[in-house]
Design an enzyme around this catalytic site. Sequence first.
Site, mmCIF file in Angstrom:
data_model
loop_
_atom_site.group_PDB
_atom_site.id
_atom_site.type_symbol
_atom_site.label_atom_id
_atom_site.label_comp_id
_atom_site.label_asym_id
_atom_site.label_seq_id
_atom_site.Cartn_x
_atom_site.Cartn_y
_atom_site.Cartn_z
ATOM 1 N N ARG A 503 28.627 8.171 84.902
ATOM 2 C CA ARG A 503 27.921 7.587 86.142
ATOM 3 C C ARG A 503 27.181 6.505 85.811
ATOM 4 O O ARG A 503 27.120 5.577 86.573
ATOM 5 C CB ARG A 503 27.237 8.476 86.816
ATOM 6 C CG ARG A 503 26.745 8.373 88.301
ATOM 7 C CD ARG A 503 26.071 9.603 88.979
ATOM 8 N NE ARG A 503 27.127 10.624 89.464
ATOM 9 C CZ ARG A 503 27.695 10.799 90.406
ATOM 10 N NH1 ARG A 503 27.436 9.818 91.420
ATOM 11 N NH2 ARG A 503 28.383 11.670 90.806
ATOM 12 N N GLU A 536 29.916 16.591 85.001
ATOM 13 C CA GLU A 536 29.794 17.030 86.225
ATOM 14 C C GLU A 536 31.183 18.018 86.287
ATOM 15 O O GLU A 536 32.275 17.768 85.788
ATOM 16 C CB GLU A 536 29.949 15.988 87.571
ATOM 17 C CG GLU A 536 28.552 15.177 87.105
ATOM 18 C CD GLU A 536 28.526 14.219 88.277
ATOM 19 O OE1 GLU A 536 29.329 14.377 89.319
ATOM 20 O OE2 GLU A 536 27.854 13.011 87.969
ATOM 21 N N GLU A 547 33.828 8.569 95.910
ATOM 22 C CA GLU A 547 32.602 8.215 95.241
ATOM 23 C C GLU A 547 32.868 7.225 94.209
ATOM 24 O O GLU A 547 32.009 6.424 93.975
ATOM 25 C CB GLU A 547 31.910 9.410 94.864
ATOM 26 C CG GLU A 547 30.603 9.013 94.268
ATOM 27 C CD GLU A 547 29.393 10.201 94.561
ATOM 28 O OE1 GLU A 547 28.340 10.146 94.051
ATOM 29 O OE2 GLU A 547 29.692 11.185 95.397
ATOM 30 N N ASP A 604 33.507 -0.172 100.771
ATOM 31 C CA ASP A 604 32.540 -0.980 101.393
ATOM 32 C C ASP A 604 32.582 -2.486 101.026
ATOM 33 O O ASP A 604 31.593 -2.878 100.213
ATOM 34 C CB ASP A 604 31.245 -0.227 101.252
ATOM 35 C CG ASP A 604 30.152 -0.767 102.251
ATOM 36 O OD1 ASP A 604 30.527 -1.485 103.129
ATOM 37 O OD2 ASP A 604 29.028 -0.652 101.727
ATOM 38 N N HIS A 815 32.658 19.651 100.822
ATOM 39 C CA HIS A 815 33.821 19.262 100.177
ATOM 40 C C HIS A 815 34.442 18.068 100.646
ATOM 41 O O HIS A 815 34.978 18.028 101.425
ATOM 42 C CB HIS A 815 34.998 20.312 100.295
ATOM 43 C CG HIS A 815 34.592 21.944 99.731
ATOM 44 N ND1 HIS A 815 34.005 22.041 98.427
ATOM 45 C CD2 HIS A 815 34.348 22.933 100.457
ATOM 46 C CE1 HIS A 815 33.623 23.499 98.467
ATOM 47 N NE2 HIS A 815 34.006 23.868 99.564
ATOM 48 N N CYS A 817 36.567 16.161 99.480
ATOM 49 C CA CYS A 817 37.880 16.071 99.221
ATOM 50 C C CYS A 817 38.761 16.347 100.685
ATOM 51 O O CYS A 817 39.610 15.820 100.855
ATOM 52 C CB CYS A 817 38.302 16.923 98.168
ATOM 53 S SG CYS A 817 37.714 16.668 96.487
#
Length: 849
Positions: A503, A536, A547, A604, A815, A817
């Site tokens: 990350r 993670e 994400e 975005d 969730h 997903c």
Amino acid sequence: MKRAAAKHLIERYYHQLTEGCGNESCSTSWCASSAGFTRMDNNAAAVKALELYKVNATLCDPHPSKKVTASAYLESNSAGNRKSNHKDVHSVRDNFRDVNYLTEDKVYEILDICGEKEDYSPLIRVLGRVFSSAEGLVQSFRRSKPHTKEELKSLQGKDEDKDEDEKEAAACSAMEEDSPPSSSSSRLGEGSSGGNDVQKLGPDEVSVDIEAVRRVYERLLSNEKIEAAFLNALVYLSPNVECDLTYHNVYSQDLNYLNLFVIVMENSNLHSPEYLEIALPQFCKAMSKLPLSALAKLARLWSHYSTEQIRRMVETFQQLITYKVISNEFSSRNLVNDDDAVVAATRCLKIVYYANVLGGDLDTEHNEDEDEEPIPESSELTLQELLGEERRNKKGPRVDPLETELGIRTNDCRRPLVAFEEFVNEPLNEVLEMDKDYTFFKVETENKFSFMTCPFILNAVTKNLGLYYDNRIRMYSERRITVLYSLVQGQQLNPYLRLKVRRDHIIDDALVRLEMIAMENPADLKKQLYVEFEGEQGVDEGGVSKEFFQLVVEEIFNPDIGMFTYDERTKLFWFNPSSLENEGQYTLIGIVLGLAIYNNCILDVHFPMVVYRKLMGKKGTFRDLADANPVLFQSLKELLEYDGNVEEDMMITFQISQTDLFGNPLMYDLRENGDKIPVTNENRKEFVAQYAEYMLNKSVEKQFKAFRRGFHMVTNESPLKYLFRPEEIELLICGSRNLDFLALEETTEYDGGYSRDSRIIKEFWETLHSFGEEQKRLFLQFTTGTDRAPVGGLGKLKMIIAKNGPDTDRLPTSHTCFNVLLLPEYSDREKLRERLLKAVTYAKGFGML
């Protein structure tokens, strides 16, 4: 011969129904001479004649007294007007019987006589005979000679000077009266035995006098009985025309055959309910049988029509499609693709669509150069050939044949005559089974029609679904090929595009991995993306990828990195011409954008529209500066509109100044020795064009080419270019900016014991609607993995709110997903608001529940 015989028989039936056989003692029930016969109007007689022909009904033998009876009938009808009429009515009617084609003057002549007698049946008979005959209609309303440019201009301005146009048309018609055409040659002198000059028509021209046709329709359609004649004639005409085009190739033998379609389409009542059941569907089926060259000629001709005329034709075909869709119950077993009327009307609408494009504001120049080096083929190709799994669309993306014939692309049109949105048919989109339609699109069979071949009629949501199917099937194909490949080579290969990233080092990890894949085996980019964040526990079923893309975009477009510049006024990014990054970095960014589309993720990203136009093959021009750099656009616009002496008052040259990454000025000559060439009133247009060319194309040429190359690595085999326009590509990548949470509330489903009427659910929606804009975006990010609405708006987002136990201090979870919000049953509204705000504000990372 068979057609001629059939036509003769039908005419005899019609004559028997209207005139009779002349035998007063006739016992045939469908003979006008029979004592018990009930007289019918001409339209009813025409329909009855067809029915009698189909059942092979008996015809009466002509009676010797027939002519006498007919004459006596005519004399009795005209006794009161005999003194005032210089012509014998019987001879007039005989003349009308010989009329096999029409001119404007002939129509008015018959109309005037009928008006005097207050009996329009002779005119109705003539219209029925001519408009139900392909031969008659093709010969009707001919121009005596090609229009000159001045005449064409006067025709376009008919509303301003209508009287003069009518005089001109009347004069032309008068010239035509003396020389009726034969069946093998037109009265325009095309191959006539008299040795007249052959009329030469341009690619956009037809031999029919369109303005005369419009004037005739305008006068006749106000009469209901006459209008019915057009309707019934079209019912009879269309099947014969369809047969001619399907089996006899009539258009190649006589290019004037196109006239009948031009004449019929000028009928402004085609969209009325009377036509929708039989007449218009049959006519659309006939028109759809025209060869490609004829369709292109119609499109070119109609491209000269006014916006109102184009819109009328659009509404005509849209009305038919909508009527057929709502009057039938289409389903997966009864596909709308199998409805001949809907399919034919859609094909006809395509002609109008391209006419709309051709007649709009076209820019066929300013095209981006294709990539110099082809995207490398992967090493899997040989195996695919051995397995019979050759890569689809190897010859490149699909192109519409009519588009090729016309030599234009939809993206060439800056502003169409009628907005593209008016071609979308929402009722059709609602009943279209997109999975079946996509199958027909890929198979390309003549027996099954796919609406994806007419993407203009589909909305962005439907097209996005088609693209989703294409991407998923391609992923499954890559997965299958990979498995088979591993069996052949005995190696364990990954069927997914797997990215494991940290990350805190997401750019380094992701771009390095993607760079290796792009160099070694670009085909792997078409596998399904599977992202794993190191440390993670989240399993990527779509949410982790969302994400990942969000974080990558935030990093890449950080102005501190210097790859893109950010305009505070427009809130848009642009390529930094002074960037220190190499071309490979821009290629990787293009790959990321392509992967987002391929994996159905929203980014975005804030680019001006010119970026999407450039991705679709069009260079940026002056008008693209309007949203890319509005300040510069306004300055250049004022320069073009300046009334004074540009050279003396403004003192500018063909040399412009730019600023590099460190704020240092850089000079660029738009022309050789530009600093010595002043901008004048005469050359200012060239200056503006060169300035825009530099700003939007030349200055960022290396960066954009690399970016586009990366984008095409992922999308080169996709129907993306075929289906979507630039503004739709932006919607596809960025999602909708309009966040309608009321639409989201309407479509949300509930699970685990919750329902729409549950107390906690009512309080939840009241709380969410009270949030500010930024808090709502955070909620979307928390629940779905992105703060943007999908194509079609939030109403297309299938969110589920599930119960996650009784009242507790735990925060809500999600969730991403599957767009599922796990909401405990909090005891009161204040606690719900506090827990929800904390969850959406501080949420970061993935874990296993």
